[in-house]
Structure formats: C-alpha cells, structure tokens
Design a protein around this motif. Structure first.
Motif, PDB file in Angstrom:
ATOM      1  N   ASN A 169       0.820  -1.216   0.000  1.00 29.92           N
ATOM      2  CA  ASN A 169       0.000   0.000   0.000  1.00 29.92           C
ATOM      3  C   ASN A 169       0.854   1.266   0.000  1.00 29.92           C
ATOM      4  O   ASN A 169       0.331   2.378   0.098  1.00 29.92           O
ATOM      5  CB  ASN A 169      -0.964   0.006   1.192  1.00 29.92           C
ATOM      6  N   ASP A 170       2.171   1.118  -0.106  1.00 29.71           N
ATOM      7  CA  ASP A 170       3.087   2.254  -0.157  1.00 29.71           C
ATOM      8  C   ASP A 170       2.955   2.952  -1.515  1.00 29.71           C
ATOM      9  O   ASP A 170       2.708   2.316  -2.539  1.00 29.71           O
ATOM     10  CB  ASP A 170       4.526   1.767   0.047  1.00 29.71           C
ATOM     11  N   GLU A 171       3.140   4.266  -1.525  1.00 21.79           N
ATOM     12  CA  GLU A 171       3.038   5.022  -2.777  1.00 21.79           C
ATOM     13  C   GLU A 171       4.068   4.583  -3.814  1.00 21.79           C
ATOM     14  O   GLU A 171       3.850   4.768  -5.015  1.00 21.79           O
ATOM     15  CB  GLU A 171       3.193   6.522  -2.510  1.00 21.79           C
ATOM     16  N   ASP A 172       5.176   4.001  -3.383  1.00 22.70           N
ATOM     17  CA  ASP A 172       6.219   3.552  -4.311  1.00 22.70           C
ATOM     18  C   ASP A 172       6.004   2.120  -4.806  1.00 22.70           C
ATOM     19  O   ASP A 172       6.811   1.614  -5.591  1.00 22.70           O
ATOM     20  CB  ASP A 172       7.600   3.646  -3.651  1.00 22.70           C
ATOM     21  N   SER A 173       4.949   1.465  -4.370  1.00 22.20           N
ATOM     22  CA  SER A 173       4.706   0.071  -4.736  1.00 22.20           C
ATOM     23  C   SER A 173       4.152  -0.049  -6.148  1.00 22.20           C
ATOM     24  O   SER A 173       3.143   0.581  -6.485  1.00 22.20           O
ATOM     25  CB  SER A 173       3.722  -0.561  -3.750  1.00 22.20           C
ATOM     26  N   ASN A 174       4.785  -0.872  -6.965  1.00 24.77           N
ATOM     27  CA  ASN A 174       4.259  -1.137  -8.301  1.00 24.77           C
ATOM     28  C   ASN A 174       2.954  -1.925  -8.230  1.00 24.77           C
ATOM     29  O   ASN A 174       2.068  -1.750  -9.072  1.00 24.77           O
ATOM     30  CB  ASN A 174       5.293  -1.882  -9.145  1.00 24.77           C
ATOM     31  N   GLU A 175       2.842  -2.807  -7.245  1.00 26.58           N
ATOM     32  CA  GLU A 175       1.587  -3.541  -7.084  1.00 26.58           C
ATOM     33  C   GLU A 175       0.439  -2.564  -6.822  1.00 26.58           C
ATOM     34  O   GLU A 175      -0.654  -2.709  -7.404  1.00 26.58           O
ATOM     35  CB  GLU A 175       1.691  -4.549  -5.948  1.00 26.58           C
ATOM     36  N   ARG A 176       0.668  -1.591  -5.967  1.00 25.02           N
ATOM     37  CA  ARG A 176      -0.371  -0.585  -5.690  1.00 25.02           C
ATOM     38  C   ARG A 176      -0.757   0.145  -6.968  1.00 25.02           C
ATOM     39  O   ARG A 176      -1.948   0.389  -7.224  1.00 25.02           O
ATOM     40  CB  ARG A 176       0.131   0.403  -4.641  1.00 25.02           C
ATOM     41  N   LEU A 177       0.220   0.495  -7.780  1.00 20.94           N
ATOM     42  CA  LEU A 177      -0.032   1.187  -9.043  1.00 20.94           C
ATOM     43  C   LEU A 177      -0.928   0.349  -9.953  1.00 20.94           C
ATOM     44  O   LEU A 177      -1.908   0.843 -10.527  1.00 20.94           O
ATOM     45  CB  LEU A 177       1.297   1.485  -9.739  1.00 20.94           C
ATOM     46  N   VAL A 178      -0.601  -0.934 -10.085  1.00 20.01           N
ATOM     47  CA  VAL A 178      -1.378  -1.816 -10.957  1.00 20.01           C
ATOM     48  C   VAL A 178      -2.789  -2.008 -10.414  1.00 20.01           C
ATOM     49  O   VAL A 178      -3.773  -1.983 -11.170  1.00 20.01           O
ATOM     50  CB  VAL A 178      -0.651  -3.167 -11.129  1.00 20.01           C
ATOM     51  N   ARG A 179      -2.902  -2.193  -9.118  1.00 20.40           N
ATOM     52  CA  ARG A 179      -4.243  -2.378  -8.533  1.00 20.40           C
ATOM     53  C   ARG A 179      -5.090  -1.111  -8.684  1.00 20.40           C
ATOM     54  O   ARG A 179      -6.308  -1.193  -8.890  1.00 20.40           O
ATOM     55  CB  ARG A 179      -4.125  -2.773  -7.063  1.00 20.40           C
ATOM     56  N   THR A 180      -4.454   0.046  -8.596  1.00 22.25           N
ATOM     57  CA  THR A 180      -5.180   1.313  -8.674  1.00 22.25           C
ATOM     58  C   THR A 180      -5.613   1.652 -10.096  1.00 22.25           C
ATOM     59  O   THR A 180      -6.735   2.119 -10.319  1.00 22.25           O
ATOM     60  CB  THR A 180      -4.318   2.462  -8.123  1.00 22.25           C
ATOM     61  N   HIS A 181      -4.744   1.402 -11.069  1.00 28.91           N
ATOM     62  CA  HIS A 181      -4.984   1.899 -12.422  1.00 28.91           C
ATOM     63  C   HIS A 181      -5.348   0.820 -13.451  1.00 28.91           C
ATOM     64  O   HIS A 181      -5.886   1.162 -14.507  1.00 28.91           O
ATOM     65  CB  HIS A 181      -3.757   2.674 -12.916  1.00 28.91           C
ATOM     66  N   LEU A 182      -5.085  -0.446 -13.157  1.00 31.34           N
ATOM     67  CA  LEU A 182      -5.374  -1.501 -14.132  1.00 31.34           C
ATOM     68  C   LEU A 182      -6.425  -2.498 -13.657  1.00 31.34           C
ATOM     69  O   LEU A 182      -7.353  -2.832 -14.402  1.00 31.34           O
ATOM     70  CB  LEU A 182      -4.076  -2.237 -14.499  1.00 31.34           C
ATOM     71  N   LEU A 183      -6.306  -2.965 -12.430  1.00 34.97           N
ATOM     72  CA  LEU A 183      -7.187  -4.034 -11.957  1.00 34.97           C
ATOM     73  C   LEU A 183      -8.531  -3.482 -11.493  1.00 34.97           C
ATOM     74  O   LEU A 183      -8.912  -3.591 -10.321  1.00 34.97           O
ATOM     75  CB  LEU A 183      -6.502  -4.821 -10.842  1.00 34.97           C
ATOM     76  N   LYS A 184      -9.237  -2.875 -12.414  1.00 33.96           N
ATOM     77  CA  LYS A 184     -10.551  -2.287 -12.134  1.00 33.96           C
ATOM     78  C   LYS A 184     -11.364  -2.327 -13.424  1.00 33.96           C
ATOM     79  O   LYS A 184     -10.898  -2.834 -14.446  1.00 33.96           O
ATOM     80  CB  LYS A 184     -10.394  -0.850 -11.635  1.00 33.96           C
ATOM     81  N   ASN A 185     -12.593  -1.792 -13.364  1.00 39.84           N
ATOM     82  CA  ASN A 185     -13.475  -1.854 -14.524  1.00 39.84           C
ATOM     83  C   ASN A 185     -13.538  -3.295 -15.028  1.00 39.84           C
ATOM     84  O   ASN A 185     -13.630  -4.223 -14.242  1.00 39.84           O
ATOM     85  CB  ASN A 185     -13.013  -0.866 -15.607  1.00 39.84           C
TER      86      ASN A 185
END
Length: 232
Positions: free
Chosen positions: A76-92
């Motif tokens: 859940n850190d702002e520098d996490s690539n996993e967080r980035l993918v979950r926020t911007h790709l794994l939706k809709n």
C-alpha cells in the motif's frame, strides 16, 4: 530479431494504440490457448495505458498479470508497483484478471526471493507479452547499470525467474525478473515518453556494452520481437 519503432505525436494516442495492440494479443492468446499472461512495469508512464486497458472488452477472467519488478516496500506504499497496478489496471472490466505480485512478508528482497519465485511459477509462461519501461540511466525492470547483481540477473543460464537487486542510486531494494525470465515472452513492448527518454533510447541503440545501459540486453537480443512505443 524484429525491432519496430512506433512514434506518436502525443501520449494519449500512444496509450490508445498500445492498449489496443495489447488487447488484441491477449484476446488471441485466450482464444488459442484458453489463457494469457503478461508482465507490466511500474512508474508514472504506464498509468494512462493501464486506465485504457482496464476498460477494454478482453476475457480478463482468463488473463494473469504480473510485474517485471517491484520495490521492496509495503503493497500500500506510494512507491509500490503492485499498488499502481491495482489502482490503475485491476478495475473496470480488468477487475476480473488474476494478479500475482512479487512483494511478500519477508523483511528484505534477498530473504523474499524463494517465495517470490514460487509465486511467479504460477504465472503461465512464456508470457504472451511483457511491457517494459526505461530509466534515464538505461535501466529496465530493475536491471541497473553498476548494480553488483547485474551480471547474475542477466546470466541466461541462471535458471532463476527473479532476483533481489540493490540499485546503486535509486531508492529501495528491488525484486526483478531476470533477463531469461523477461525473454521468456512471445513479444516485448518498450513504452517510453519524453524527449530525454528518446535521447537515451538512441544512445542505447548505438554501439556500446549492455552492462553500461542494460536496456541493450533487450534491444540487442535476437529471441523476442521488440516494439518500441514513443511519444513526446
């Protein structure tokens, strides 16, 4: 090896074109094999691409997504690539895709290598596609020039899927796919934006050692077709 360059006048058109290309490849893979997989990069560059991809009509329930590298920080850190993918790709529509990340509960990347490798073995390989980025120092994934683990991470006979890397200058220890794992793909995309990145790319395409600019390990290899997508 086929190296193709595609230049776009703006980043929006690039994101639309690359998303559509990726989408067609995933649809084709699912139709042919019943499943598809891809590894993606972090950073700010792919955010518009991920947003576009998330809305495409792809059989996402048969797609597995993973990462080419990860900073060893909380997911859940702002520098996490996993967080980035979950926020911007794994939706809709893409919320149905499976995701296998690299970060685990180990305190250090070195301590987490074996568990990460076991996770990544669940991803169908060869990848149908890998989307890479590139730093201004010529690094890609977490294959950094000057990193003491670079030789091991780029050895084609290592038998390793992932490796812990300490960047000489960047923050956080990293976990990266090794070069043989990246090249275990049917197709590679290099996604870059900005005039500075274009200058670095042209330098990397000129003669020189891959150790000095590790993106050359990708650009100079003859196993996998590479398509470069660039916009100002």
């Amino acid at each position: 090896m086929t190296l193709t360059r595609k230049h776009f006048d703006d980043r929006q058109h690039l994101s639309v074109a690359l998303a559509d290309h990726v989408g067609k490849l995933l649809i084709r893979a699912v139709a042919k094999k019943g499943a598809a997989s891809m590894a993606v990069s972090g950073g700010s560059t792919p955010k518009p691409l991920f947003e576009r991809l998330s809305r495409l009509d792809i059989p996402w329930e048969y797609v597995t997504i993973s990462l080419v590298d990860e900073r060893w920080v909380a997911v859940n850190d702002e520098d996490s690539n996993e967080r980035l993918v979950r926020t911007h790709l794994l939706k809709n529509r893409a919320a149905k895709a499976a995701f296998i990340g690299m970060k685990n509960e180990a305190l250090t990347a070195v301590a987490g290598v074996q568990q990460c490798e076991r996770r990544l073995q669940q991803v169908p390989r060869p990848f149908d596609l890998v989307i890479l980025g590139m730093g201004n120092d010529g690094h890609t994934a977490s294959l950094f020039p000057g990193a003491r683990q670079l030789a091991a991470a780029t050895a084609m006979d290592s038998g390793k899927i992932c490796m812990a890397v300490t960047p000489p200058a960047a923050s956080h220890d990293r976990m990266t796919l090794t070069l043989p794992a990246i090249l275990a793909a049917d197709r590679i995309f290099l996604h870059i934006v900005g005039a500075e990145k274009l200058k670095v790319l042209n330098q990397a395409l000129a003669a020189g050692s891959p150790e000095a600019m590790p993106i050359r390990f990708i650009l100079m290899q003859e196993q996998v077709p590479v398509t470069i997508y660039h916009a100002p």
